[in-house]
Scaffold this motif. Structure first.
Motif, PDB file in Angstrom:
ATOM      1  N   LYS A  14       0.855  -1.183   0.000  1.00 15.09           N
ATOM      2  CA  LYS A  14       0.000   0.000   0.000  1.00 15.09           C
ATOM      3  C   LYS A  14       0.892   1.235   0.000  1.00 15.09           C
ATOM      4  CE  LYS A  14      -2.739   1.285   3.356  1.00 15.09           C
ATOM      5  NZ  LYS A  14      -3.855   1.489   4.298  1.00 15.09           N
ATOM      6  N   LYS A  15       0.766   2.066  -0.989  1.00 17.57           N
ATOM      7  CA  LYS A  15       1.604   3.254  -1.048  1.00 17.57           C
ATOM      8  C   LYS A  15       0.732   4.483  -1.160  1.00 17.57           C
ATOM      9  CE  LYS A  15       3.679   1.832  -4.723  1.00 17.57           C
ATOM     10  NZ  LYS A  15       4.485   1.123  -5.699  1.00 17.57           N
ATOM     11  N   GLY A  16       1.247   5.565  -0.639  1.00 21.16           N
ATOM     12  CA  GLY A  16       0.518   6.824  -0.748  1.00 21.16           C
ATOM     13  C   GLY A  16       0.746   7.472  -2.102  1.00 21.16           C
ATOM     14  N   GLU A  17       0.221   8.674  -2.246  1.00 21.11           N
ATOM     15  CA  GLU A  17       0.383   9.400  -3.498  1.00 21.11           C
ATOM     16  C   GLU A  17       1.838   9.666  -3.815  1.00 21.11           C
ATOM     17  OE1 GLU A  17      -2.800   9.533  -5.533  1.00 21.11           O
ATOM     18  OE2 GLU A  17      -1.311  11.033  -6.043  1.00 21.11           O
ATOM     19  N   GLY A  18       2.296   9.298  -4.996  1.00 21.02           N
ATOM     20  CA  GLY A  18       3.663   9.628  -5.393  1.00 21.02           C
ATOM     21  C   GLY A  18       4.722   8.898  -4.596  1.00 21.02           C
ATOM     22  N   GLU A  19       4.301   7.890  -3.812  1.00 23.41           N
ATOM     23  CA  GLU A  19       5.304   7.164  -3.024  1.00 23.41           C
ATOM     24  C   GLU A  19       5.882   6.020  -3.835  1.00 23.41           C
ATOM     25  OE1 GLU A  19       3.719   5.738   0.608  1.00 23.41           O
ATOM     26  OE2 GLU A  19       4.322   7.484   1.750  1.00 23.41           O
ATOM     27  N   CYS A  20       7.163   5.775  -3.615  1.00 21.27           N
ATOM     28  CA  CYS A  20       7.791   4.627  -4.252  1.00 21.27           C
ATOM     29  C   CYS A  20       8.569   3.848  -3.205  1.00 21.27           C
ATOM     30  CB  CYS A  20       8.779   5.077  -5.332  1.00 21.27           C
ATOM     31  SG  CYS A  20       8.013   5.785  -6.752  1.00 21.27           S
ATOM     32  N   ILE A  21       8.892   2.615  -3.543  1.00 26.15           N
ATOM     33  CA  ILE A  21       9.726   1.830  -2.641  1.00 26.15           C
ATOM     34  C   ILE A  21      11.112   1.743  -3.253  1.00 26.15           C
ATOM     35  CG2 ILE A  21      10.042  -0.386  -1.525  1.00 26.15           C
ATOM     36  CD1 ILE A  21       7.098  -0.772  -1.546  1.00 26.15           C
ATOM     37  N   LEU A  22      12.089   2.269  -2.535  1.00 25.63           N
ATOM     38  CA  LEU A  22      13.473   2.203  -2.984  1.00 25.63           C
ATOM     39  C   LEU A  22      14.135   0.985  -2.365  1.00 25.63           C
ATOM     40  CD1 LEU A  22      14.928   5.801  -2.760  1.00 25.63           C
ATOM     41  CD2 LEU A  22      14.853   4.346  -4.770  1.00 25.63           C
ATOM     42  N   HIS A  23      14.914   0.300  -3.177  1.00 21.52           N
ATOM     43  CA  HIS A  23      15.596  -0.896  -2.691  1.00 21.52           C
ATOM     44  C   HIS A  23      17.098  -0.645  -2.760  1.00 21.52           C
ATOM     45  CE1 HIS A  23      16.407  -5.498  -3.315  1.00 21.52           C
ATOM     46  NE2 HIS A  23      16.964  -5.014  -2.236  1.00 21.52           N
ATOM     47  N   PHE A  24      17.759  -0.696  -1.594  1.00 17.84           N
ATOM     48  CA  PHE A  24      19.210  -0.552  -1.536  1.00 17.84           C
ATOM     49  C   PHE A  24      19.814  -1.900  -1.184  1.00 17.84           C
ATOM     50  CE2 PHE A  24      19.596   4.104  -1.271  1.00 17.84           C
ATOM     51  CZ  PHE A  24      18.301   4.463  -0.977  1.00 17.84           C
ATOM     52  N   PHE A  25      20.949  -2.244  -1.777  1.00 14.74           N
ATOM     53  CA  PHE A  25      21.688  -3.347  -1.177  1.00 14.74           C
ATOM     54  C   PHE A  25      23.199  -3.144  -1.265  1.00 14.74           C
ATOM     55  CE2 PHE A  25      22.555  -5.858  -5.010  1.00 14.74           C
ATOM     56  CZ  PHE A  25      21.524  -5.518  -5.852  1.00 14.74           C
ATOM     57  N   VAL A  26      23.835  -3.553  -0.167  1.00 12.61           N
ATOM     58  CA  VAL A  26      25.281  -3.436  -0.008  1.00 12.61           C
ATOM     59  C   VAL A  26      25.862  -4.840  -0.062  1.00 12.61           C
ATOM     60  CG1 VAL A  26      27.171  -2.783   1.526  1.00 12.61           C
ATOM     61  CG2 VAL A  26      25.113  -1.357   1.388  1.00 12.61           C
ATOM     62  N   LYS A  27      26.658  -5.064  -1.100  1.00 11.11           N
ATOM     63  CA  LYS A  27      27.232  -6.407  -1.272  1.00 11.11           C
ATOM     64  C   LYS A  27      28.723  -6.354  -1.021  1.00 11.11           C
ATOM     65  CE  LYS A  27      27.452 -10.180  -4.489  1.00 11.11           C
ATOM     66  NZ  LYS A  27      26.766 -11.032  -5.283  1.00 11.11           N
ATOM     67  N   ASP A  28      29.229  -7.352  -0.281  1.00 13.14           N
ATOM     68  CA  ASP A  28      30.664  -7.386  -0.015  1.00 13.14           C
ATOM     69  C   ASP A  28      31.211  -8.797  -0.180  1.00 13.14           C
ATOM     70  OD1 ASP A  28      30.872  -8.960   2.555  1.00 13.14           O
ATOM     71  OD2 ASP A  28      29.650  -7.322   3.321  1.00 13.14           O
ATOM     72  N   THR A  29      32.557  -8.869  -0.290  1.00 17.66           N
ATOM     73  CA  THR A  29      33.207 -10.179  -0.404  1.00 17.66           C
ATOM     74  C   THR A  29      33.924 -10.461   0.914  1.00 17.66           C
ATOM     75  OG1 THR A  29      35.085  -9.028  -1.396  1.00 17.66           O
ATOM     76  CG2 THR A  29      33.527 -10.085  -2.891  1.00 17.66           C
ATOM     77  N   GLY A  30      33.211 -10.259   1.996  1.00 20.09           N
ATOM     78  CA  GLY A  30      33.820 -10.360   3.314  1.00 20.09           C
ATOM     79  C   GLY A  30      33.687 -11.731   3.946  1.00 20.09           C
ATOM     80  N   ILE A  31      33.847 -11.762   5.255  1.00 20.33           N
ATOM     81  CA  ILE A  31      33.885 -13.048   5.952  1.00 20.33           C
ATOM     82  C   ILE A  31      32.515 -13.706   6.059  1.00 20.33           C
ATOM     83  CG2 ILE A  31      35.875 -12.359   7.304  1.00 20.33           C
ATOM     84  CD1 ILE A  31      34.074 -11.881   9.669  1.00 20.33           C
ATOM     85  N   GLY A  32      31.457 -12.973   5.817  1.00 20.38           N
ATOM     86  CA  GLY A  32      30.118 -13.566   5.832  1.00 20.38           C
ATOM     87  C   GLY A  32      29.603 -13.827   7.235  1.00 20.38           C
ATOM     88  N   ILE A  33      28.340 -14.232   7.296  1.00 24.32           N
ATOM     89  CA  ILE A  33      27.691 -14.480   8.583  1.00 24.32           C
ATOM     90  C   ILE A  33      27.032 -15.852   8.531  1.00 24.32           C
ATOM     91  CG2 ILE A  33      26.034 -13.631  10.259  1.00 24.32           C
ATOM     92  CD1 ILE A  33      26.053 -10.980   8.714  1.00 24.32           C
ATOM     93  N   PRO A  34      27.358 -16.725   9.490  1.00 24.64           N
ATOM     94  CA  PRO A  34      26.728 -18.049   9.488  1.00 24.64           C
ATOM     95  C   PRO A  34      25.218 -17.933   9.685  1.00 24.64           C
ATOM     96  CG  PRO A  34      28.072 -17.715  11.459  1.00 24.64           C
ATOM     97  CD  PRO A  34      28.332 -16.543  10.583  1.00 24.64           C
ATOM     98  N   LYS A  35      24.485 -18.892   9.086  1.00 21.44           N
ATOM     99  CA  LYS A  35      23.023 -18.795   9.042  1.00 21.44           C
ATOM    100  C   LYS A  35      22.393 -18.609  10.417  1.00 21.44           C
ATOM    101  CE  LYS A  35      19.230 -20.012   6.429  1.00 21.44           C
ATOM    102  NZ  LYS A  35      18.677 -19.411   5.506  1.00 21.44           N
ATOM    103  N   GLU A  36      22.910 -19.350  11.399  1.00 23.04           N
ATOM    104  CA  GLU A  36      22.247 -19.289  12.700  1.00 23.04           C
ATOM    105  C   GLU A  36      22.430 -17.937  13.392  1.00 23.04           C
ATOM    106  OE1 GLU A  36      24.448 -21.439  11.771  1.00 23.04           O
ATOM    107  OE2 GLU A  36      26.202 -21.405  13.064  1.00 23.04           O
TER     108      GLU A  36
END
Lengths: 126, 540
Positions: free
Chosen positions: B309-331
């Motif tokens: 549900k969006k208001g007048e003239g509203e948009c959804i912006l999607h940002f993502f930051v990708k890295d080649t780092g050590i990562g995070i275990p799933k748990e």
């Protein structure tokens, strides 16, 4: 003696001003800027010596108002008296200018009487 | 089999009709109720009835109207107001619908017309009246308890805020001394070992400050006291500004740092650019921190997928930051957004950080109508994603030309001198005063020192100063009030606030009180020098 910074995009206007000043035996050195960027450049380097700014309102890219607003945000240069020279004399426009700069030193409407111009700026030339 | 003892219900009939009394007496005695038995008493008049009720132990009242008053409702109200916890059933000859409605509205349990009732009705009505009254009483008690709990919760929140604000201030003042004198120490001649030790002291001191700021920020956001701005801004410029902040850290580790904004994304938006910057800087800094080699990339898209549900003239912006780092275990992936938990204690110590950045970011994103989530593979890298809902903005409203002019002028000005500037310093902390004295000597300024607001006002009357540095938290007359009083007849003296608060509203309050600018404790030496030079400008 302090220097006068003249900001106007019309070379003709600037020449005219110079004529009027010389004609009134005003000997302060005049610095010229034809747009906001040049004015910033000159102001930044010479602010310690500048005793007055003659500022045109209607300029392309950066208007005199925007330039003035910016100048007022820098305390070291905000104290320099500014006389606005403009073709627009409506009350609304005057109010707009006053609201941005309540301490504006003068507001001169083109075409102006040379004597009025000189009388307005004389108090600020030392 | 023993009979369970029946509860005895005492019924009081208020009325002077003996026929009623015998009828009711028989009815109640014949009750087939398994767990209740009834006892009937009678009072002939209103006042006798009230007297009887005062003695206690009556469970229900049967009220015969009219009694004395020509206004039967008043009779009922008199009893009801005296004994609000006793159910009252009206039994009457008055076949008056309006009166029936009024009585029930005012608290009568029922309104029975004598000619229309029989034994069964009476017993049922009495039973219902008792139960309903019981419910009423329970409900009222629950409400009162709920209100009490809410009040207590509010008090706790209030106390928490006060506590945090107090702690923040109390920590900042000595930190001012620690970091300030460290900076001065840096200016003296030191051998390499000493320089290293000093750097460690300074960087840890700054970390302490960051922790306090983050805790305060988080507390504010969680208690709902953060207000998002609605200003127009340029997204391209915002991201460029963000990259200016984080680039050095990436370059130090020789990481590739890039951003890509999809061409479909409009340039101008309406929202809170400061908070958006805060989130982006947090995510990018994390990515850089946890990546040893490779890259950190920021991508911005328009989110078309979800039908939200969006208001007048509203948009959804999607940002993502990708890295080649050590990562995070799933748990541990869920945990990273929790307050005060870094995925692993040893990681926290090794990589530094306050552990609050992601929590703050998550809350901010939620307030902005979005979500944050992470996809990650240990050893390969992580991708932090978030969405925000923003209104498309207007280019005209986004340009702050005067700010650009200001910055351009400042850039071109020669480095300003603050030699010979006469400063009045209002500061009640002894070590802070000493620190400032050292700075003034270094800068070549002359300083006078006072410890409270009244002395400031006195001094200004007697001598002339080029600048006043005023601690906001002075004893007695605080910095803001002192400034207001000064400003009544002195508008020229530049006054700079020294405040322990980094919060925007507090800074705004300083400006509103008439101060020209502010410095946040602990005071950075170079910033102090710049401001002194800037404000103690040309003299006419």
């Amino acid at each position: 003696m302090g220097k006068i910074l003249i900001v106007d995009d019309s070379a003709l206007e600037r020449e005219l001003l110079m004529e009027i000043l010389h004609g009134s035996a005003i000997q302060n050195e005049c610095l010229h800027a034809s747009n906001g960027d040049e004015a910033i450049e000159i102001l930044g380097r010479n602010y310690k010596d500048i005793c007055l700014i003659l500022l045109d309102w209607q300029m392309p890219e950066m208007s005199g108002l925007e330039f003035m607003e910016g100048v007022l945000k820098v305390p070291a240069v905000a104290k320099i008296p500014i006389v606005m020279v403009t073709a627009s004399g409506t009350e609304d426009n005057k109010k707009k200018v006053k609201s941005i700069n309540p301490n504006i030193a003068g507001y001169i409407i083109k075409p102006y009487e040379p004597t009025i111009l000189v009388e307005t700026i004389k108090p600020f030339l030392n | 089999m023993k009979d369970k003892p029946k509860k005895c219900i005492k019924v009081l009939l208020i009325g002077h009709n003996s026929g009623d009394y015998s009828f009711l007496s028989k009815t109640l005695a014949n009750s087939q109720d398994l767990d209740l038995e009834y006892q009937l008493e009678c009072s002939e008049s209103l006042n006798i009835g009230i007297e009887r009720l005062t003695k206690g132990d009556i469970h229900v009242v049967l009220l015969d109207l009219p009694l004395v008053n020509t206004k039967p409702l008043e009779d009922f109200l008199k009893i009801h107001q005296h004994f609000p916890t006793i159910p009252i059933v009206i039994i009457t000859n008055l076949d008056d619908d309006a009166l029936a409605l009024e009585s029930v509205k005012n608290g009568a349990q029922d309104y029975l017309i004598k000619s229309k009732i029989n034994e069964g009705v009476i017993l049922r009505v009495i039973r219902y009246a008792l139960e309903r009254k019981q419910q009423e009483i329970i409900m009222r008690k629950k409400l009162e308890e709920a209100i009490e709990l809410t009040k207590q919760a509010q008090q706790v929140t209030e106390m928490k805020s006060k506590f945090l604000a107090y702690m923040s201030h109390e920590i900042r003042v000595p930190m001012n001394a620690v970091l300030g004198f460290s900076q001065l120490l840096k200016q003296t001649s030191l051998n390499n070992k000493q320089k290293d030790y000093l750097e460690t002291i300074i960087s840890n001191g700054n970390l302490i400050l960051k922790i306090i700021n983050d805790i305060l920020d988080l507390s504010k956001i969680e208690s709902g006291r953060v207000a998002l701005e609605a200003v127009h801004f340029d997204l391209d410029r915002l991201i460029q500004d963000v990259f200016k902040v984080v680039r050095a850290a990436a370059e130090e580790k020789s990481l590739n740092l890039n951003y890509y904004i999809s061409p479909a994304v409009p340039t101008f938006w309406e929202g809170d650019p400061h908070r958006l910057k805060q989130i982006l800087i947090n995510l990018l800094n994390n990515a850089i921190k946890f990546t040893v080699k490779g890259y950190v990339n920021l991508t911005v898209n328009l989110d078309q997928s979800k039908k939200q549900k969006k208001g007048e003239g509203e948009c959804i912006l999607h940002f993502f930051v990708k890295d080649t780092g050590i990562g995070i275990p799933k748990e541990k992936q869920e945990m990273v957004f929790e307050a005060f938990a870094q995925a692993d204690q040893s990681i926290a110590r090794q990589y530094g950080g306050t552990g609050l950045g992601l929590t703050i970011s998550k809350r901010l994103i939620e307030v902005m109508g979005g979500n944050i989530w992470v996809e990650s593979q240990p050893g390969k890298g992580s991708e932090f994603n978030f969405t925000v809902k923003l209104k498309v903005g207007s280019p005209d409203l986004a340009r702050d030309a005067s700010q650009e002019v200001r910055e351009a002028i400042l850039k071109r000005m020669e480095s300003l001198n603050c030699k010979g500037v006469r400063i009045l310093l209002a500061e009640d902390s002894q070590p802070s005063q000493e620190l400032m004295q050292e700075y003034f000597t270094l800068f070549g300024c002359e300083g006078d020192f006072v410890g409270n607001g009244l002395e400031v006002i006195e001094k200004i009357k007697k001598s002339s100063y080029d600048l006043c540095l005023m601690d906001v938290e002075l004893p007695g007359l605080d910095g803001l009030e002192t400034t207001r009083r000064i400003r009544k007849d002195n508008k020229e003296l530049p006054i700079i606030a020294l405040t322990a608060s980094a919060m925007k509203e507090d800074q705004e309050r300083c400006l509103k009180a008439g101060m020209n600018d502010y410095l946040t404790k602990p005071i950075d030496m170079m910033q102090l020098k710049e401001k002194i030079a800037l404000y103690a400008g040309r003299k006419k």
